[in-house]
Design a protein around this motif. Sequence first.
Motif, PDB file in Angstrom:
ATOM      1  N   ASP A 161       0.822  -1.210   0.000  1.00  0.00           N
ATOM      2  CA  ASP A 161       0.000   0.000   0.000  1.00  0.00           C
ATOM      3  C   ASP A 161       0.854   1.257   0.000  1.00  0.00           C
ATOM      4  N   LEU A 162       2.098   1.147   0.491  1.00  0.00           N
ATOM      5  CA  LEU A 162       2.970   2.316   0.496  1.00  0.00           C
ATOM      6  C   LEU A 162       3.375   2.733  -0.917  1.00  0.00           C
ATOM      7  N   ASP A 163       3.453   1.781  -1.844  1.00  0.00           N
ATOM      8  CA  ASP A 163       3.762   2.148  -3.218  1.00  0.00           C
ATOM      9  C   ASP A 163       2.660   3.042  -3.788  1.00  0.00           C
ATOM     10  N   TYR A 164       1.401   2.669  -3.496  1.00  0.00           N
ATOM     11  CA  TYR A 164       0.308   3.513  -3.984  1.00  0.00           C
ATOM     12  C   TYR A 164       0.319   4.872  -3.302  1.00  0.00           C
ATOM     13  N   LEU A 165       0.525   4.887  -1.996  1.00  0.00           N
ATOM     14  CA  LEU A 165       0.491   6.152  -1.266  1.00  0.00           C
ATOM     15  C   LEU A 165       1.709   7.027  -1.566  1.00  0.00           C
ATOM     16  N   THR A 166       2.777   6.419  -2.074  1.00  0.00           N
ATOM     17  CA  THR A 166       3.887   7.215  -2.583  1.00  0.00           C
ATOM     18  C   THR A 166       3.409   8.090  -3.727  1.00  0.00           C
ATOM     19  N   ALA A 167       2.548   7.535  -4.565  1.00  0.00           N
ATOM     20  CA  ALA A 167       2.010   8.279  -5.704  1.00  0.00           C
ATOM     21  C   ALA A 167       0.924   9.268  -5.284  1.00  0.00           C
ATOM     22  N   LEU A 168       0.178   8.932  -4.234  1.00  0.00           N
ATOM     23  CA  LEU A 168      -0.950   9.779  -3.822  1.00  0.00           C
ATOM     24  C   LEU A 168      -0.507  10.828  -2.807  1.00  0.00           C
ATOM     25  N   SER A 169      -0.377  10.463  -1.554  1.00  0.00           N
ATOM     26  CA  SER A 169      -0.050  11.445  -0.522  1.00  0.00           C
ATOM     27  C   SER A 169       1.406  11.873  -0.557  1.00  0.00           C
ATOM     28  N   GLY A 170       2.290  10.995  -1.046  1.00  0.00           N
ATOM     29  CA  GLY A 170       3.699  11.354  -1.118  1.00  0.00           C
ATOM     30  C   GLY A 170       3.969  12.496  -2.077  1.00  0.00           C
ATOM     31  N   ALA A 171       3.031  12.770  -2.958  1.00  0.00           N
ATOM     32  CA  ALA A 171       3.196  13.866  -3.911  1.00  0.00           C
ATOM     33  C   ALA A 171       3.139  15.229  -3.234  1.00  0.00           C
ATOM     34  N   GLY A 172       2.637  15.263  -1.991  1.00  0.00           N
ATOM     35  CA  GLY A 172       2.590  16.521  -1.253  1.00  0.00           C
ATOM     36  C   GLY A 172       1.804  17.598  -1.981  1.00  0.00           C
ATOM     37  N   PRO A 173       2.415  18.770  -2.201  1.00  0.00           N
ATOM     38  CA  PRO A 173       1.677  19.872  -2.831  1.00  0.00           C
ATOM     39  C   PRO A 173       1.607  19.782  -4.349  1.00  0.00           C
ATOM     40  N   ALA A 174       2.150  18.714  -4.935  1.00  0.00           N
ATOM     41  CA  ALA A 174       2.271  18.669  -6.396  1.00  0.00           C
ATOM     42  C   ALA A 174       0.924  18.772  -7.109  1.00  0.00           C
ATOM     43  N   TYR A 175      -0.043  17.972  -6.697  1.00  0.00           N
ATOM     44  CA  TYR A 175      -1.335  17.978  -7.387  1.00  0.00           C
ATOM     45  C   TYR A 175      -2.129  19.258  -7.121  1.00  0.00           C
ATOM     46  N   PRO A 176      -2.206  19.734  -5.860  1.00  0.00           N
ATOM     47  CA  PRO A 176      -2.836  21.040  -5.649  1.00  0.00           C
ATOM     48  C   PRO A 176      -2.123  22.150  -6.419  1.00  0.00           C
ATOM     49  N   ALA A 177      -0.781  22.055  -6.524  1.00  0.00           N
ATOM     50  CA  ALA A 177      -0.036  23.082  -7.250  1.00  0.00           C
ATOM     51  C   ALA A 177      -0.395  23.069  -8.735  1.00  0.00           C
ATOM     52  N   LEU A 178      -0.610  21.881  -9.300  1.00  0.00           N
ATOM     53  CA  LEU A 178      -1.005  21.792 -10.707  1.00  0.00           C
ATOM     54  C   LEU A 178      -2.371  22.423 -10.932  1.00  0.00           C
ATOM     55  N   LEU A 179      -3.313  22.147 -10.023  1.00  0.00           N
ATOM     56  CA  LEU A 179      -4.637  22.763 -10.118  1.00  0.00           C
ATOM     57  C   LEU A 179      -4.528  24.277  -9.966  1.00  0.00           C
ATOM     58  N   ALA A 180      -3.719  24.721  -9.009  1.00  0.00           N
ATOM     59  CA  ALA A 180      -3.538  26.155  -8.799  1.00  0.00           C
ATOM     60  C   ALA A 180      -2.938  26.819 -10.035  1.00  0.00           C
ATOM     61  N   GLN A 181      -1.968  26.152 -10.654  1.00  0.00           N
ATOM     62  CA  GLN A 181      -1.348  26.701 -11.859  1.00  0.00           C
ATOM     63  C   GLN A 181      -2.379  26.914 -12.963  1.00  0.00           C
ATOM     64  N   SER A 182      -3.237  25.912 -13.167  1.00  0.00           N
ATOM     65  CA  SER A 182      -4.245  26.007 -14.215  1.00  0.00           C
ATOM     66  C   SER A 182      -5.246  27.125 -13.921  1.00  0.00           C
ATOM     67  N   MET A 183      -5.698  27.206 -12.660  1.00  0.00           N
ATOM     68  CA  MET A 183      -6.647  28.253 -12.275  1.00  0.00           C
ATOM     69  C   MET A 183      -6.021  29.644 -12.419  1.00  0.00           C
ATOM     70  N   LEU A 184      -4.747  29.752 -12.033  1.00  0.00           N
ATOM     71  CA  LEU A 184      -4.067  31.036 -12.100  1.00  0.00           C
ATOM     72  C   LEU A 184      -3.891  31.493 -13.551  1.00  0.00           C
ATOM     73  N   GLU A 185      -3.518  30.561 -14.418  1.00  0.00           N
ATOM     74  CA  GLU A 185      -3.355  30.912 -15.826  1.00  0.00           C
ATOM     75  C   GLU A 185      -4.669  31.395 -16.424  1.00  0.00           C
ATOM     76  N   HIS A 186      -5.762  30.747 -16.037  1.00  0.00           N
ATOM     77  CA  HIS A 186      -7.064  31.153 -16.566  1.00  0.00           C
ATOM     78  C   HIS A 186      -7.459  32.543 -16.057  1.00  0.00           C
ATOM     79  N   ALA A 187      -7.193  32.796 -14.768  1.00  0.00           N
ATOM     80  CA  ALA A 187      -7.527  34.101 -14.194  1.00  0.00           C
ATOM     81  C   ALA A 187      -6.730  35.217 -14.872  1.00  0.00           C
ATOM     82  N   ARG A 188      -5.447  34.977 -15.101  1.00  0.00           N
ATOM     83  CA  ARG A 188      -4.612  35.980 -15.769  1.00  0.00           C
ATOM     84  C   ARG A 188      -5.078  36.219 -17.194  1.00  0.00           C
ATOM     85  N   HIS A 189      -5.418  35.114 -17.889  1.00  0.00           N
ATOM     86  CA  HIS A 189      -5.915  35.235 -19.262  1.00  0.00           C
ATOM     87  C   HIS A 189      -7.218  36.030 -19.305  1.00  0.00           C
TER      88      HIS A 189
END
Length: 268
Positions: A161-189
């Motif tokens: 289960d740690l292999d899966y959670l390495t991909a999920l929770s181990g990513a830390g801020p990576a996935y929220p950061a990707l969502l934030a990047q997309s939202m920010l680009e749209h707001a600027r546009h």
Amino acid sequence: MAQDAVVGIIGGQGWMGRSLGLALLEQGILSAEQLVISSHSGRGAAFRDLTGVRCINDNQALAELSDVIVLSVRPEDLTNIAVNSGGKLVVSLLAMTSVEDVAQRLGSRRVVRAMPNAAAEIRRAYFPWYAAPDVTKADRRLVEALLESCGTSRELSAERDLDYLTALSGAGPAYPALLAQSMLEHARHSGIADDIALEAVIQTLVGGSLLLERKGTDPKDMVERLIGYDGTTAKGLRTMIDGGIHRIIHVGLTAAHEAARERGQGRG
């Protein structure tokens, strides 16, 4: 944890080792005299002004001084660690590195494998962990105290289960950061000033996450409730869902999980 236990952190100047060591001291879980840090230079910038903390550059000396050894280096650096732990408790924070690999390298069957993430810096990390069969109940209590200094810990019944959670929770801020990047680009546009756009995106994501945490319910309930209001948010949610956002996220997580599993097997 044991009041007089000495904890040694190999790689204590890396982001995770440093976060863990400082948290243990700040919260009074360890005294300065109970912490040993090893780094290449032997002079830890984060700890050098803390009287009592021993900063050295000899990993074997650290193992001999410590009751518990925390391994906080990059996975590829494990082969460079020449340490005989003498059967002491070892807590490995190495991604994609099995309990067996660590046990063979450090000469201990009392190995715990944990998966940290970057939120340890603000004491909000999620630490899933798995203990080898030889880890005792007392060891487990000690591990919980160590890990929960930086966030939330959860023991797992299966190492896979740690292999899966390495991909999920181990990513830390990576996935929220990707969502934030997309939202920010749209707001600027859309013509929103950079400072306002960034503030709006960050506060929306942080506030929404805290609300989800406080409610403690399945996020699907909130999505369905907001769709039920049939307003502007509902329009955006329906369009994203119809556009395949769930499929894209699932494909990404599957790819990350497969990479973690393959790299972990490659080390065996």
